[in-house]
Write a protein that holds these residues in place. Structure first.
Motif, PDB file in Angstrom:
ATOM      1  N   LEU A 183      36.460  48.328  45.695  1.00 63.79           N
ATOM      2  CA  LEU A 183      37.047  47.865  44.439  1.00 63.79           C
ATOM      3  C   LEU A 183      36.233  46.708  43.861  1.00 63.79           C
ATOM      4  CD1 LEU A 183      39.301  47.929  42.334  1.00 63.79           C
ATOM      5  CD2 LEU A 183      40.663  46.459  43.842  1.00 63.79           C
ATOM      6  N   ALA A 184      35.775  45.794  44.713  1.00 62.53           N
ATOM      7  CA  ALA A 184      34.981  44.655  44.238  1.00 62.53           C
ATOM      8  C   ALA A 184      33.706  45.120  43.546  1.00 62.53           C
ATOM      9  CB  ALA A 184      34.644  43.735  45.409  1.00 62.53           C
ATOM     10  N   LYS A 185      33.078  46.159  44.097  1.00 58.93           N
ATOM     11  CA  LYS A 185      31.862  46.691  43.469  1.00 58.93           C
ATOM     12  C   LYS A 185      32.161  47.222  42.075  1.00 58.93           C
ATOM     13  CE  LYS A 185      29.680  48.063  47.826  1.00 58.93           C
ATOM     14  NZ  LYS A 185      29.284  49.210  48.693  1.00 58.93           N
ATOM     15  N   MET A 186      33.265  47.943  41.917  1.00 57.99           N
ATOM     16  CA  MET A 186      33.626  48.475  40.601  1.00 57.99           C
ATOM     17  C   MET A 186      33.991  47.359  39.634  1.00 57.99           C
ATOM     18  SD  MET A 186      35.735  51.999  41.262  1.00 57.99           S
ATOM     19  CE  MET A 186      37.086  51.235  42.156  1.00 57.99           C
ATOM     20  N   MET A 187      34.747  46.369  40.103  1.00 59.53           N
ATOM     21  CA  MET A 187      35.211  45.305  39.219  1.00 59.53           C
ATOM     22  C   MET A 187      34.099  44.341  38.845  1.00 59.53           C
ATOM     23  SD  MET A 187      38.294  46.219  38.769  1.00 59.53           S
ATOM     24  CE  MET A 187      38.901  44.824  37.835  1.00 59.53           C
ATOM     25  N   SER A 188      33.021  44.309  39.620  1.00 56.71           N
ATOM     26  CA  SER A 188      31.920  43.379  39.333  1.00 56.71           C
ATOM     27  C   SER A 188      31.262  43.657  37.992  1.00 56.71           C
ATOM     28  CB  SER A 188      30.870  43.449  40.446  1.00 56.71           C
ATOM     29  OG  SER A 188      30.223  44.707  40.459  1.00 56.71           O
ATOM     30  N   LYS A 189      31.465  44.843  37.472  1.00 61.05           N
ATOM     31  CA  LYS A 189      30.881  45.206  36.166  1.00 61.05           C
ATOM     32  C   LYS A 189      31.752  44.737  35.002  1.00 61.05           C
ATOM     33  CE  LYS A 189      28.778  49.408  38.113  1.00 61.05           C
ATOM     34  NZ  LYS A 189      29.253  49.207  39.492  1.00 61.05           N
ATOM     35  N   LEU A 190      32.929  44.191  35.319  1.00 60.70           N
ATOM     36  CA  LEU A 190      33.882  43.801  34.278  1.00 60.70           C
ATOM     37  C   LEU A 190      34.125  42.295  34.350  1.00 60.70           C
ATOM     38  CD1 LEU A 190      36.436  46.695  34.918  1.00 60.70           C
ATOM     39  CD2 LEU A 190      34.601  46.650  33.215  1.00 60.70           C
ATOM     40  N   ASP A 191      33.472  41.544  33.464  1.00 61.23           N
ATOM     41  CA  ASP A 191      33.562  40.084  33.544  1.00 61.23           C
ATOM     42  C   ASP A 191      34.835  39.513  32.921  1.00 61.23           C
ATOM     43  OD1 ASP A 191      33.043  40.446  30.865  1.00 61.23           O
ATOM     44  OD2 ASP A 191      31.060  39.512  30.893  1.00 61.23           O
ATOM     45  N   SER A 192      35.733  40.372  32.436  1.00 62.12           N
ATOM     46  CA  SER A 192      36.980  39.886  31.839  1.00 62.12           C
ATOM     47  C   SER A 192      38.070  39.648  32.889  1.00 62.12           C
ATOM     48  CB  SER A 192      37.491  40.901  30.802  1.00 62.12           C
ATOM     49  OG  SER A 192      37.689  42.178  31.387  1.00 62.12           O
ATOM     50  N   TYR A 193      37.777  39.968  34.165  1.00 66.09           N
ATOM     51  CA  TYR A 193      38.773  39.824  35.223  1.00 66.09           C
ATOM     52  C   TYR A 193      38.460  38.645  36.141  1.00 66.09           C
ATOM     53  CZ  TYR A 193      40.715  44.436  34.149  1.00 66.09           C
ATOM     54  OH  TYR A 193      41.324  45.506  33.533  1.00 66.09           O
ATOM     55  N   THR A 194      39.508  37.939  36.500  1.00 62.45           N
ATOM     56  CA  THR A 194      39.432  36.975  37.598  1.00 62.45           C
ATOM     57  C   THR A 194      40.072  37.611  38.826  1.00 62.45           C
ATOM     58  OG1 THR A 194      41.556  35.977  37.008  1.00 62.45           O
ATOM     59  CG2 THR A 194      39.557  35.003  36.034  1.00 62.45           C
ATOM     60  N   VAL A 195      39.841  37.026  39.996  1.00 61.14           N
ATOM     61  CA  VAL A 195      40.431  37.571  41.212  1.00 61.14           C
ATOM     62  C   VAL A 195      41.107  36.457  41.998  1.00 61.14           C
ATOM     63  CG1 VAL A 195      38.280  37.358  42.534  1.00 61.14           C
ATOM     64  CG2 VAL A 195      40.022  38.971  43.298  1.00 61.14           C
ATOM     65  N   GLU A 196      42.243  36.765  42.581  1.00 59.24           N
ATOM     66  CA  GLU A 196      42.941  35.816  43.440  1.00 59.24           C
ATOM     67  C   GLU A 196      43.552  36.582  44.608  1.00 59.24           C
ATOM     68  OE1 GLU A 196      47.235  35.624  41.119  1.00 59.24           O
ATOM     69  OE2 GLU A 196      45.628  34.261  40.504  1.00 59.24           O
ATOM     70  N   MET A 197      43.881  35.853  45.658  1.00 61.50           N
ATOM     71  CA  MET A 197      44.441  36.474  46.854  1.00 61.50           C
ATOM     72  C   MET A 197      45.662  35.696  47.319  1.00 61.50           C
ATOM     73  SD  MET A 197      41.013  37.421  49.005  1.00 61.50           S
ATOM     74  CE  MET A 197      39.724  38.415  48.240  1.00 61.50           C
ATOM     75  N   GLU A 198      46.554  36.421  47.972  1.00 60.60           N
ATOM     76  CA  GLU A 198      47.712  35.794  48.599  1.00 60.60           C
ATOM     77  C   GLU A 198      47.852  36.354  50.007  1.00 60.60           C
ATOM     78  OE1 GLU A 198      52.022  35.196  46.915  1.00 60.60           O
ATOM     79  OE2 GLU A 198      51.990  37.087  48.035  1.00 60.60           O
ATOM     80  N   GLU A 199      48.095  35.451  50.968  1.00 62.70           N
ATOM     81  CA  GLU A 199      48.396  35.898  52.332  1.00 62.70           C
ATOM     82  C   GLU A 199      49.663  35.213  52.801  1.00 62.70           C
ATOM     83  OE1 GLU A 199      48.308  33.983  55.221  1.00 62.70           O
ATOM     84  OE2 GLU A 199      46.765  32.447  55.003  1.00 62.70           O
ATOM     85  N   ILE A 200      50.523  35.988  53.482  1.00 62.03           N
ATOM     86  CA  ILE A 200      51.798  35.482  53.991  1.00 62.03           C
ATOM     87  C   ILE A 200      51.862  35.765  55.483  1.00 62.03           C
ATOM     88  CG2 ILE A 200      54.309  35.522  53.761  1.00 62.03           C
ATOM     89  CD1 ILE A 200      53.929  36.846  51.005  1.00 62.03           C
ATOM     90  N   HIS A 201      52.158  34.737  56.271  1.00 63.68           N
ATOM     91  CA  HIS A 201      52.288  34.884  57.716  1.00 63.68           C
ATOM     92  C   HIS A 201      53.480  34.065  58.222  1.00 63.68           C
ATOM     93  CE1 HIS A 201      48.165  36.492  57.575  1.00 63.68           C
ATOM     94  NE2 HIS A 201      48.466  37.066  58.716  1.00 63.68           N
ATOM     95  N   HIS A 202      53.803  34.298  59.478  1.00 68.68           N
ATOM     96  CA  HIS A 202      54.876  33.582  60.154  1.00 68.68           C
ATOM     97  C   HIS A 202      54.554  32.085  60.281  1.00 68.68           C
ATOM     98  CE1 HIS A 202      52.262  33.622  63.730  1.00 68.68           C
ATOM     99  NE2 HIS A 202      51.993  34.868  63.369  1.00 68.68           N
TER     100      HIS A 202
END
Length: 240
Positions: free
Chosen positions: A120-139
Motif C-alpha cells: 500500500l505504501a508503494k501505491m500511495m507514494s505516488k499521491l502527495d495529497s495524503y498524509t499517513v498516521e498510525m495507532e497501536e493499542i496494547h495492554h
C-alpha cells in the motif's frame, strides 16, 4: 500453517504470559520444554535445547540471546525494546555460526499485514495529497511504546515512500505520527491510516489473543532447525 519438524527440545527464555502460551502450543505440537528461564533461575539446561524462544524483557534480551549463541543454540526472539544492540547480536551470531530470527511480531497474520502495508505504501507514494498516521493499542503491562510492531510498520512505509521518520509527537512534514495507547488487556491492535482532504484509506490488524504470536514463534523455531544465519519471518513464510 504446517512447517512441522521432528520433536524439538525447547528452551523458553522468559516465562511470563507469552512464555506460558508458547509452552502450551509447543507441547501440543509434540515438543519438549527443557528450560523455563526467568529471573529466579539460571541457564542450566540451555545446552540440551535444540532451539530457544526468547520472550523476556528488554533488559534480559541481550544476555539471553548471547547465551544461546555461546551454547550453539538457535534463537527465536520476540522481545522488543532492545534493538539498539541488534547489530551487536547479529555480529555475534555470525562469529559463532549461529542461527537467529528476531521479530517485533511473530503472528502469521501480522506478517501478512506487514507485506500489505509495504505494498500500500508503494501505491500511495505516488499521491502527495495524503498524509499517513498510525495507532497501536496494547495492554497496560506492555513496557515499550510505541510497540515494535508499530515501528516495523512505520519502517515499511518509510522504505517505500518519501516519509523519512516516525514520531510520538506532532508530526512534521514527511513524518509519521504514531499514537500509542495502553488499555486494559488488549493483546494488540494496529491501524495504518492515509488521510486526504476528500477521503481516508486504512488497513487494520486486530489480535484477539496471544495464540497467534505464540504459534508463529513455534513455527519459526521449527523452521530454523539445521540452518545458520540471520533470518526474518519473510524467510519462514517464503514471502520474499
Amino acid at each position: 500453517m504446517k512447517i512441522k519438524t521432528k520433536e524439538m527440545k525447547i528452551a523458553l527464555l522468559g516465562y511470563g504470559k507469552m512464555g506460558q502460551v508458547i509452552e502450551r502450543i509447543a507441547l501440543e505440537r509434540g515438543h519438549e520444554i527443557v528450560l523455563k528461564k526467568d529471573e529466579h533461575n539460571t541457564y542450566e539446561g540451555l545446552s540440551n535445547a535444540d532451539v530457544a524462544i526468547d520472550f523476556s524483557i528488554p533488559t534480559a534480551a541481550v544476555s539471553n540471546i548471547s547465551s544461546c549463541f555461546n551454547a550453539n543454540v538457535p534463537v527465536i526472539s520476540g522481545t522488543t525494546g532492545w534493538l539498539e544492540h541488534f547489530d551487536e547480536m547479529v555480529s555475534l551470531c555470525k562469529e559463532k555460526n549461529g542461527a537467529f530470527i528476531s521479530s517485533s511480531n511473530f503472528s502469521l497474520g501480522v506478517n501478512i499485514f506487514f507485506e500489505l502495508n509495504e505494498y500500500l505504501a508503494k501505491m500511495m507514494s505516488k499521491l502527495d495529497s495524503y498524509t499517513v498516521e498510525m495507532e497501536e493499542i496494547h495492554h497496560t503491562q506492555k513496557l515499550d511504546a510505541p510497540s515494535g510492531t508499530a515501528i516495523s510498520l512505520a519502517k515499511g512505509v518509510i522504505e517505500n515512500s518519501s516519509f523519512t521518520n516516525w514520531t510520538l509527537d506532532n508530526a512534521k512534514e514527511n513524518e509519521i505520527h504514531i499514537e500509542a495507547k495502553r488499555i486494559g488487556t488488549v493483546p494488540g491492535t494496529h491501524t495504518v491510516k492515509y488521510n486526504s482532504a476528500v477521503d481516508a484509506i486504512e488497513i487494520k490488524h486486530t489480535a484477539h489473543n496471544r495464540e497467534g504470536f505464540a504459534l508463529g514463534a513455534v513455527i519459526a523455531a521449527e523452521w530454523i532447525i539445521g540452518k545458520h544465519g540471520v533470518f526474518t519471518m519473510k524467510d519462514v513464510l517464503n514471502l520474499k
